[in-house]
Design a protein around this motif. Structure first.
Motif, PDB file in Angstrom:
ATOM      1  N   GLY A 203       0.794  -1.220   0.000  1.00 47.76           N
ATOM      2  CA  GLY A 203       0.000   0.000   0.000  1.00 47.76           C
ATOM      3  C   GLY A 203       0.827   1.271   0.000  1.00 47.76           C
ATOM      4  O   GLY A 203       1.916   1.334   0.580  1.00 47.76           O
ATOM      5  N   PHE A 204       0.300   2.310  -0.669  1.00 50.78           N
ATOM      6  CA  PHE A 204       0.984   3.600  -0.758  1.00 50.78           C
ATOM      7  C   PHE A 204       1.203   4.204   0.627  1.00 50.78           C
ATOM      8  O   PHE A 204       2.303   4.665   0.954  1.00 50.78           O
ATOM      9  CB  PHE A 204       0.150   4.559  -1.625  1.00 50.78           C
ATOM     10  N   ARG A 205       0.159   4.200   1.451  1.00 47.06           N
ATOM     11  CA  ARG A 205       0.275   4.781   2.786  1.00 47.06           C
ATOM     12  C   ARG A 205       1.315   4.025   3.608  1.00 47.06           C
ATOM     13  O   ARG A 205       2.071   4.618   4.381  1.00 47.06           O
ATOM     14  CB  ARG A 205      -1.088   4.730   3.492  1.00 47.06           C
ATOM     15  N   ALA A 206       1.389   2.714   3.409  1.00 47.78           N
ATOM     16  CA  ALA A 206       2.361   1.909   4.150  1.00 47.78           C
ATOM     17  C   ALA A 206       3.786   2.347   3.834  1.00 47.78           C
ATOM     18  O   ALA A 206       4.655   2.329   4.709  1.00 47.78           O
ATOM     19  CB  ALA A 206       2.176   0.433   3.814  1.00 47.78           C
ATOM     20  N   GLY A 207       4.019   2.758   2.579  1.00 47.04           N
ATOM     21  CA  GLY A 207       5.353   3.218   2.222  1.00 47.04           C
ATOM     22  C   GLY A 207       5.771   4.446   2.996  1.00 47.04           C
ATOM     23  O   GLY A 207       6.913   4.559   3.455  1.00 47.04           O
ATOM     24  N   LEU A 208       4.849   5.394   3.170  1.00 51.84           N
ATOM     25  CA  LEU A 208       5.148   6.588   3.958  1.00 51.84           C
ATOM     26  C   LEU A 208       5.294   6.260   5.438  1.00 51.84           C
ATOM     27  O   LEU A 208       6.207   6.750   6.116  1.00 51.84           O
ATOM     28  CB  LEU A 208       4.050   7.625   3.752  1.00 51.84           C
ATOM     29  N   ASP A 209       4.389   5.436   5.951  1.00 51.61           N
ATOM     30  CA  ASP A 209       4.477   5.052   7.366  1.00 51.61           C
ATOM     31  C   ASP A 209       5.806   4.362   7.661  1.00 51.61           C
ATOM     32  O   ASP A 209       6.405   4.548   8.726  1.00 51.61           O
ATOM     33  CB  ASP A 209       3.322   4.114   7.727  1.00 51.61           C
ATOM     34  N   LEU A 210       6.267   3.575   6.698  1.00 50.81           N
ATOM     35  CA  LEU A 210       7.493   2.810   6.899  1.00 50.81           C
ATOM     36  C   LEU A 210       8.702   3.721   7.024  1.00 50.81           C
ATOM     37  O   LEU A 210       9.507   3.591   7.959  1.00 50.81           O
ATOM     38  CB  LEU A 210       7.667   1.846   5.717  1.00 50.81           C
ATOM     39  N   VAL A 211       8.864   4.670   6.110  1.00 46.12           N
ATOM     40  CA  VAL A 211      10.049   5.523   6.149  1.00 46.12           C
ATOM     41  C   VAL A 211      10.021   6.478   7.335  1.00 46.12           C
ATOM     42  O   VAL A 211      11.065   6.975   7.783  1.00 46.12           O
ATOM     43  CB  VAL A 211      10.200   6.299   4.819  1.00 46.12           C
ATOM     44  N   ARG A 212       8.822   6.738   7.860  1.00 47.13           N
ATOM     45  CA  ARG A 212       8.699   7.649   9.008  1.00 47.13           C
ATOM     46  C   ARG A 212       8.773   6.933  10.343  1.00 47.13           C
ATOM     47  O   ARG A 212       8.841   7.585  11.391  1.00 47.13           O
ATOM     48  CB  ARG A 212       7.365   8.392   8.921  1.00 47.13           C
ATOM     49  N   HIS A 213       8.766   5.612  10.334  1.00 48.16           N
ATOM     50  CA  HIS A 213       8.728   4.886  11.611  1.00 48.16           C
ATOM     51  C   HIS A 213      10.025   5.097  12.391  1.00 48.16           C
ATOM     52  O   HIS A 213      11.122   4.949  11.841  1.00 48.16           O
ATOM     53  CB  HIS A 213       8.513   3.391  11.365  1.00 48.16           C
ATOM     54  N   PRO A 214       9.927   5.424  13.673  1.00 50.88           N
ATOM     55  CA  PRO A 214      11.139   5.740  14.445  1.00 50.88           C
ATOM     56  C   PRO A 214      12.105   4.573  14.604  1.00 50.88           C
ATOM     57  O   PRO A 214      13.284   4.797  14.911  1.00 50.88           O
ATOM     58  CB  PRO A 214      10.588   6.193  15.805  1.00 50.88           C
ATOM     59  N   LEU A 215      11.662   3.339  14.422  1.00 49.20           N
ATOM     60  CA  LEU A 215      12.553   2.187  14.571  1.00 49.20           C
ATOM     61  C   LEU A 215      13.179   1.744  13.248  1.00 49.20           C
ATOM     62  O   LEU A 215      13.997   0.832  13.235  1.00 49.20           O
ATOM     63  CB  LEU A 215      11.802   1.011  15.208  1.00 49.20           C
ATOM     64  N   VAL A 216      12.796   2.383  12.144  1.00 46.86           N
ATOM     65  CA  VAL A 216      13.468   2.116  10.861  1.00 46.86           C
ATOM     66  C   VAL A 216      14.754   2.930  10.822  1.00 46.86           C
ATOM     67  O   VAL A 216      14.741   4.146  11.010  1.00 46.86           O
ATOM     68  CB  VAL A 216      12.558   2.460   9.674  1.00 46.86           C
ATOM     69  N   ALA A 217      15.878   2.247  10.577  1.00 48.07           N
ATOM     70  CA  ALA A 217      17.186   2.890  10.675  1.00 48.07           C
ATOM     71  C   ALA A 217      17.758   3.329   9.337  1.00 48.07           C
ATOM     72  O   ALA A 217      18.703   4.128   9.298  1.00 48.07           O
ATOM     73  CB  ALA A 217      18.170   1.930  11.357  1.00 48.07           C
ATOM     74  N   ALA A 218      17.228   2.814   8.228  1.00 50.72           N
ATOM     75  CA  ALA A 218      17.712   3.167   6.891  1.00 50.72           C
ATOM     76  C   ALA A 218      16.717   2.645   5.876  1.00 50.72           C
ATOM     77  O   ALA A 218      15.855   1.817   6.201  1.00 50.72           O
ATOM     78  CB  ALA A 218      19.101   2.579   6.637  1.00 50.72           C
ATOM     79  N   ALA A 219      16.836   3.127   4.638  1.00 48.09           N
ATOM     80  CA  ALA A 219      15.903   2.701   3.597  1.00 48.09           C
ATOM     81  C   ALA A 219      16.624   2.582   2.266  1.00 48.09           C
ATOM     82  O   ALA A 219      17.558   3.330   1.971  1.00 48.09           O
ATOM     83  CB  ALA A 219      14.737   3.687   3.471  1.00 48.09           C
ATOM     84  N   GLY A 220      16.141   1.617   1.451  1.00 46.40           N
ATOM     85  CA  GLY A 220      16.627   1.448   0.090  1.00 46.40           C
ATOM     86  C   GLY A 220      15.448   1.458  -0.861  1.00 46.40           C
ATOM     87  O   GLY A 220      14.429   0.810  -0.619  1.00 46.40           O
ATOM     88  N   PHE A 221      15.577   2.200  -1.960  1.00 50.64           N
ATOM     89  CA  PHE A 221      14.469   2.427  -2.888  1.00 50.64           C
ATOM     90  C   PHE A 221      14.951   2.278  -4.317  1.00 50.64           C
ATOM     91  O   PHE A 221      16.054   2.720  -4.661  1.00 50.64           O
ATOM     92  CB  PHE A 221      13.910   3.839  -2.673  1.00 50.64           C
ATOM     93  N   THR A 222      14.118   1.681  -5.175  1.00 50.43           N
ATOM     94  CA  THR A 222      14.349   1.672  -6.615  1.00 50.43           C
ATOM     95  C   THR A 222      13.041   2.048  -7.287  1.00 50.43           C
ATOM     96  O   THR A 222      12.030   1.359  -7.103  1.00 50.43           O
ATOM     97  CB  THR A 222      14.805   0.286  -7.108  1.00 50.43           C
ATOM     98  N   GLY A 223      13.039   3.134  -8.056  1.00 48.40           N
ATOM     99  CA  GLY A 223      11.802   3.568  -8.688  1.00 48.40           C
ATOM    100  C   GLY A 223      11.957   4.925  -9.344  1.00 48.40           C
ATOM    101  O   GLY A 223      13.042   5.315  -9.771  1.00 48.40           O
ATOM    102  N   SER A 224      10.874   5.665  -9.393  1.00 50.43           N
ATOM    103  CA  SER A 224      10.837   6.940 -10.107  1.00 50.43           C
ATOM    104  C   SER A 224      11.458   8.062  -9.288  1.00 50.43           C
ATOM    105  O   SER A 224      11.579   7.976  -8.064  1.00 50.43           O
ATOM    106  CB  SER A 224       9.391   7.311 -10.431  1.00 50.43           C
ATOM    107  N   VAL A 225      11.824   9.142  -9.986  1.00 50.54           N
ATOM    108  CA  VAL A 225      12.342  10.323  -9.298  1.00 50.54           C
ATOM    109  C   VAL A 225      11.278  10.898  -8.377  1.00 50.54           C
ATOM    110  O   VAL A 225      11.564  11.270  -7.225  1.00 50.54           O
ATOM    111  CB  VAL A 225      12.795  11.386 -10.320  1.00 50.54           C
ATOM    112  N   ARG A 226      10.042  10.975  -8.858  1.00 50.33           N
ATOM    113  CA  ARG A 226       8.974  11.561  -8.049  1.00 50.33           C
ATOM    114  C   ARG A 226       8.757  10.774  -6.765  1.00 50.33           C
ATOM    115  O   ARG A 226       8.715  11.342  -5.670  1.00 50.33           O
ATOM    116  CB  ARG A 226       7.689  11.610  -8.861  1.00 50.33           C
ATOM    117  N   GLY A 227       8.630   9.441  -6.872  1.00 50.64           N
ATOM    118  CA  GLY A 227       8.406   8.630  -5.685  1.00 50.64           C
ATOM    119  C   GLY A 227       9.614   8.608  -4.771  1.00 50.64           C
ATOM    120  O   GLY A 227       9.487   8.720  -3.539  1.00 50.64           O
TER     121      GLY A 227
END
Length: 519
Positions: A203-227
């Motif tokens: 889900g789209f909302r899950a993607g935002l919730d995930l990157v904002r979660h205080p226990l997430v320490a880093a993120a890796g993304f492959t996709g569009s410039v906008r996203g």
């Protein structure tokens, strides 16, 4: 009463019809539960042997389920069983490669400097190595449902580093994502680890919730410039910002010299067509801008490009990953073709008028690109089977166009024999190499950028907007994204981690007083 979670459907891109509901979009509470479970499981990955065992078992299970995985991925992406079989082999190779890296231990970068009171200033006892960051958010790619998705390089490298992952599945292949996540979680339990070292949300909302979660320490993304930029900004706006390694858009310019065109115009044209249409033009390293010379040799190259592209279109249905991407491709081609001075010797089109697209290319005088203005649109990626051929009159026009390009994953040079050997009087080969090096993370000479080898020396990244960091998402050094160094000063030997103790009890590669020692 809380609203019901939205269903997640698997869709056939060949028809645009729903196949089946495979999951539900994750609520904020569900994302929180997945991240907390991953965070709790991180201690189980502290030792290297269980990590290596997990990666190898995951590879074995994926291989064993290969027929089912390929069928599921093809049904959701239309990428074809041959392409997906190769991608699965690449994916399991990545997992086994990172297992070998974990076994060897050099990624820990162990460094020990013994105390030396005679130095000015005196040096204390210092011992440094790298530790995992914590739970990692992985955002799956649309165009690689295996190698850059749930079991892909971000997940493999994060687990190798000792970081549990929560993957945000891509909506174009949710059933494939569920199948692969189930196999990874099974690999974890079969090797004595918690299943929650790998989590999956939709889900789209899950993607935002995930990157904002205080226990997430880093993120890796492959996709569009906008996203990618939206998530990057969210990661930076947190009370405690986190590293965000985003792979985004790339034009992947190609420069064909006059000498190269004169020597092998037909071969270059055919090679360009193959690279530009591979995977229906949906590779992140597709050559999207090609600088070719005016004149007879350039004309021969275009004729070869036309013939080879038409031959590909006659034998392969151009199905994009979803109908939204198809609409964006057609709109992008249309807006580019309407620019002054742009021609379409082989116009990309809408295929059957409903589900497919046809490959083609546009041409424009290089001087138009050098001038800027509305033609800047041609310097942006158009996802799909199209490339822009900019015809130049001289080296000055080449330099003017290159100077206006943003960062890229790749840049390619097609050089003549003397230029490649460094024996041409003008030194053109060396000069062009110097000009394109600042533009890209990988420079290809007399080849094509599609096809990214999984190798220790590989770099799959580049200046912004190709990526948001200087890291690579392919190759052994991708593990470095999920680690941070820590140094212990004058720490009693009994309190030191085993990796930093005298005698090197774990047999790790290390540097002691600046000299390499150990395995």
């Amino acid at each position: 009463m809380a609203a019901a979670a939205a269903p997640v459907w698997s869709v056939d891109p060949r028809t645009g019809k729903r196949r089946a509901q495979v999951a539900e979009e994750a609520t904020t509470d569900a994302v929180d539960a997945a991240v907390r479970a991953a965070h709790t499981a991180r201690g189980a990955l502290a030792d290297r042997p269980p990590r290596a065992a997990l990666l190898r078992r995951a590879a074995d299970l994926l291989d064993a389920a290969g027929e089912e995985i390929v069928a599921a991925a093809d049904a959701e992406t239309a990428l074809g069983s041959a392409r997906l079989t190769g991608e699965l082999a690449r994916t399991t190779y990545q997992l086994r490669s990172f297992a070998a890296i974990v076994d060897e231990g050099g990624f820990l970068d162990v460094r020990i400097d013994r105390p030396d009171p005679g130095l000015t200033p005196p040096r204390p006892d210092l011992r440094r190595y790298k530790i995992p960051l914590g739970a990692v958010a992985v955002y799956a790619a649309s165009n690689f449902p295996l190698a850059f998705s749930v079991p892909g390089g971000d997940t493999a490298s994060a687990l190798a580093a000792g970081c549990p992952v929560v993957v945000k599945a891509h909506p174009d292949h949710p059933a494939t994502s569920e199948l692969c996540a189930e196999l990874l979680r099974r690999a974890a339990t079969e090797t004595g680890l918690p299943a929650d070292v790998v989590g999956l949300v939709h889900g789209f909302r899950a993607g935002l919730d995930l990157v904002r979660h205080p226990l997430v320490a880093a993120a890796g993304f492959t996709g569009s410039v906008r996203g990618g930029r939206a998530l990057y900004d969210a990661a930076a706006a947190r009370p405690h910002p986190i590293p965000f390694h985003g792979e985004m858009g790339s034009l992947n310019p190609v420069v064909v010299t006059e000498a190269a065109a004169a020597e092998r115009a037909e071969r270059i044209g055919a090679g360009l067509a193959g690279s530009m249409t591979l995977g229906t033009g949906q590779f992140c390293v597709k050559p999207g801008l090609v600088l070719t010379p005016e004149g007879e040799a350039g004309d021969r190259l275009l004729a070869s490009l036309t013939a080879a592209t038409e031959a590909t279109a006659a034998t392969e249905a151009g199905v994009l990953l979803d109908h939204r991407m198809r609409d964006a491709f057609l709109d992008g081609v249309r807006s580019r073709a309407q620019l002054p001075g742009v021609q379409a010797p082989l116009a990309p089109g809408d295929g059957d008028g409903e589900h497919t697209v046809s490959a083609g290319f546009l041409t424009v005088p290089a001087a138009r690109l050098a001038a800027g203005g509305p033609h800047d649109l041609l310097l942006e990626e158009c996802f799909g089977p199209v490339t822009v051929v900019a015809r130049y009159a001289d080296d000055t026009e080449i330099g003017a166009v290159l100077a206006r390009l943003p960062g890229n994953l790749t840049a390619t040079l097609q050089l003549g024999d003397a230029e490649s050997a460094g024996t041409d009087a003008a030194g053109r080969g060396a000069r062009l190499l110097a000009e394109v090096t600042p533009l890209a993370g990988r420079v290809v000479v007399n080849g094509w950028p599609t096809g990214v080898a999984v190798a220790p020396a590989q770099h799959h990244g580049g200046p912004y907007p190709a990526t948001t960091s200087t890291a690579t998402s392919v190759g052994g050094t991708a593990i470095e994204r999920w680690l941070r160094p820590v140094a212990y000063q004058d720490t009693p030997p009994a309190l030191l981690p085993p990796e930093l103790r005298d005698g090197n009890p774990l047999g790790l590669p290390c540097r002691i007083d600046g000299r390499p020692e150990g395995a």
